[in-house]
Write an enzyme that holds these catalytic residues in place. Structure first.
Site, PDB file in Angstrom:
ATOM      1  N   ARG A  78      53.027  48.319 -60.940  1.00  0.00           N
ATOM      2  CA  ARG A  78      52.726  46.931 -60.607  1.00  0.00           C
ATOM      3  C   ARG A  78      53.917  46.292 -59.914  1.00  0.00           C
ATOM      4  O   ARG A  78      55.065  46.564 -60.255  1.00  0.00           O
ATOM      5  CB  ARG A  78      52.392  46.145 -61.867  1.00  0.00           C
ATOM      6  CG  ARG A  78      51.246  46.745 -62.676  1.00  0.00           C
ATOM      7  CD  ARG A  78      51.207  46.139 -64.063  1.00  0.00           C
ATOM      8  NE  ARG A  78      50.158  46.742 -64.880  1.00  0.00           N
ATOM      9  CZ  ARG A  78      50.016  46.511 -66.184  1.00  0.00           C
ATOM     10  NH1 ARG A  78      50.857  45.699 -66.813  1.00  0.00           N
ATOM     11  NH2 ARG A  78      49.040  47.092 -66.861  1.00  0.00           N
ATOM     12  N   ASP A  82      55.598  42.420 -58.598  1.00  0.00           N
ATOM     13  CA  ASP A  82      55.566  41.002 -58.929  1.00  0.00           C
ATOM     14  C   ASP A  82      55.026  40.175 -57.765  1.00  0.00           C
ATOM     15  O   ASP A  82      54.873  40.662 -56.642  1.00  0.00           O
ATOM     16  CB  ASP A  82      56.978  40.506 -59.259  1.00  0.00           C
ATOM     17  CG  ASP A  82      57.578  41.203 -60.463  1.00  0.00           C
ATOM     18  OD1 ASP A  82      56.813  41.731 -61.282  1.00  0.00           O
ATOM     19  OD2 ASP A  82      58.821  41.210 -60.574  1.00  0.00           O
ATOM     20  N   TYR A 113      62.623  51.856 -54.143  1.00  0.00           N
ATOM     21  CA  TYR A 113      62.475  50.451 -53.794  1.00  0.00           C
ATOM     22  C   TYR A 113      63.554  50.077 -52.793  1.00  0.00           C
ATOM     23  O   TYR A 113      64.685  50.574 -52.863  1.00  0.00           O
ATOM     24  CB  TYR A 113      62.608  49.554 -55.028  1.00  0.00           C
ATOM     25  CG  TYR A 113      61.366  49.470 -55.883  1.00  0.00           C
ATOM     26  CD1 TYR A 113      60.413  48.480 -55.660  1.00  0.00           C
ATOM     27  CD2 TYR A 113      61.147  50.380 -56.902  1.00  0.00           C
ATOM     28  CE1 TYR A 113      59.276  48.398 -56.451  1.00  0.00           C
ATOM     29  CE2 TYR A 113      60.006  50.313 -57.688  1.00  0.00           C
ATOM     30  CZ  TYR A 113      59.075  49.311 -57.465  1.00  0.00           C
ATOM     31  OH  TYR A 113      57.950  49.245 -58.238  1.00  0.00           O
ATOM     32  N   ARG A 146      64.990  43.740 -59.274  1.00  0.00           N
ATOM     33  CA  ARG A 146      65.437  42.383 -58.941  1.00  0.00           C
ATOM     34  C   ARG A 146      66.645  41.973 -59.796  1.00  0.00           C
ATOM     35  O   ARG A 146      67.541  41.277 -59.321  1.00  0.00           O
ATOM     36  CB  ARG A 146      64.279  41.405 -59.117  1.00  0.00           C
ATOM     37  CG  ARG A 146      63.159  41.619 -58.108  1.00  0.00           C
ATOM     38  CD  ARG A 146      61.912  40.820 -58.452  1.00  0.00           C
ATOM     39  NE  ARG A 146      62.206  39.395 -58.480  1.00  0.00           N
ATOM     40  CZ  ARG A 146      61.343  38.479 -58.945  1.00  0.00           C
ATOM     41  NH1 ARG A 146      60.160  38.869 -59.433  1.00  0.00           N
ATOM     42  NH2 ARG A 146      61.664  37.202 -58.936  1.00  0.00           N
TER      43      ARG A 146
END
Length: 257
Positions: free
Chosen positions: A51, A53, A111, A198
């Site tokens: 998932r 954000d 990422y 993050r």
């Protein structure tokens, strides 16, 4: 039933994250709406590799679903793209064994985080690049990243708002490159916890501006306390770049970086 693996790209700006939502717009919601139309059903489930954000983008998001339809695999992308909105696109589809699982079979993920330190913001990049007009020390950030490598309990560097119990993950590589005022951070690991990338970014930035020493990363990890780490960087600069299902592919990719 046959299992289909779809590789999806999406601009996360106008989504409230990947996961299906009761009311708000989501990537999963749009995919399953298209599947529902194709299958002429009230509901058609799908499973993704993970998932993302709200505001986070996907370059190559794997999603699998089962179907009784006899559609050639090269036509699935055409069928889905004819229904999906223009901020989503299925790049390819293929039939895979029924035992394949988009999430549990993953052996690694990459990422990418994009950031600009230009004095003036670029209004056309505001949804895709985090603007932070500060002087950053590349050496300090690279040293901080070295302390993240390996297998650790990343409780301090992930959101406490998760039901995941096992917070041990392995980070294989963190690459930081700069071209003028544009910075690119690549994180490759076995997997990542909720908001982990993050928070890693927010903490590395702290090292880059001198708020913490690079060696403080070890103390933060061992402390297993979210309040020890840096702030959560905005989602707009984050991209799920790719998911690896073959260890040989992952190792080759790491060797070539």
């Amino acid at each position: 039933m046959q299992r289909v693996l779809a590789i999806l790209s999406y601009d996360g700006t106008n989504f409230h994250g990947y996961q299906r939502q009761p009311v708000s717009r989501s990537v999963q919601g749009e995919i399953e709406k298209a599947l529902r139309i194709i299958h002429k059903a009230e509901f058609w489930p799908s499973t993704s590799s993970g998932r993302t954000d709200a505001g986070v983008h996907g370059l190559n998001q794997p999603v699998h679903f089962d179907t009784p339809l006899s559609i050639p695999e090269d036509r699935w992308a055409v069928a889905l793209n004819s229904i999906l909105p223009n901020d989503m696109h299925v790049q390819s589809c293929q039939y895979v064994p029924s035992t394949f699982h988009a999430r549990y079979d993953a052996v690694g993920k990459e990422y990418v985080y994009r950031m600009s330190t230009a004095v003036q913001p670029d209004v056309f990049k505001r949804n895709y690049v985090y603007h932070l007009p500060k002087n950053l020390d590349l050496t300090a950030m690279s040293e901080a990243a070295e302390y993240l490598l390996g297998t650790h309990n990343f409780t301090s560097l992930s959101s406490p708002k998760t039901d995941v119990v096992d917070k041990v993950r392995t980070i294989f590589r963190v690459n930081i490159t700069r071209y003028e005022n544009e910075w690119t951070f690549r994180f490759i690991g076995s997997g990542f916890l909720y908001q982990m990338v993050r928070i890693l970014m927010g903490t590395i930035i702290q090292a880059g501006i001198g708020d913490i020493n690079s060696s403080d990363i070890s103390r933060i990890i061992v402390g297993m306390d979210r309040t020890l780490a840096g702030p959560t960087a905005p989602g707009c600069g984050l991209y799920l770049a790719q998911v690896f299902y073959e260890r040989d592919h992952l190792e080759k990719y790491l060797a070539e970086l």
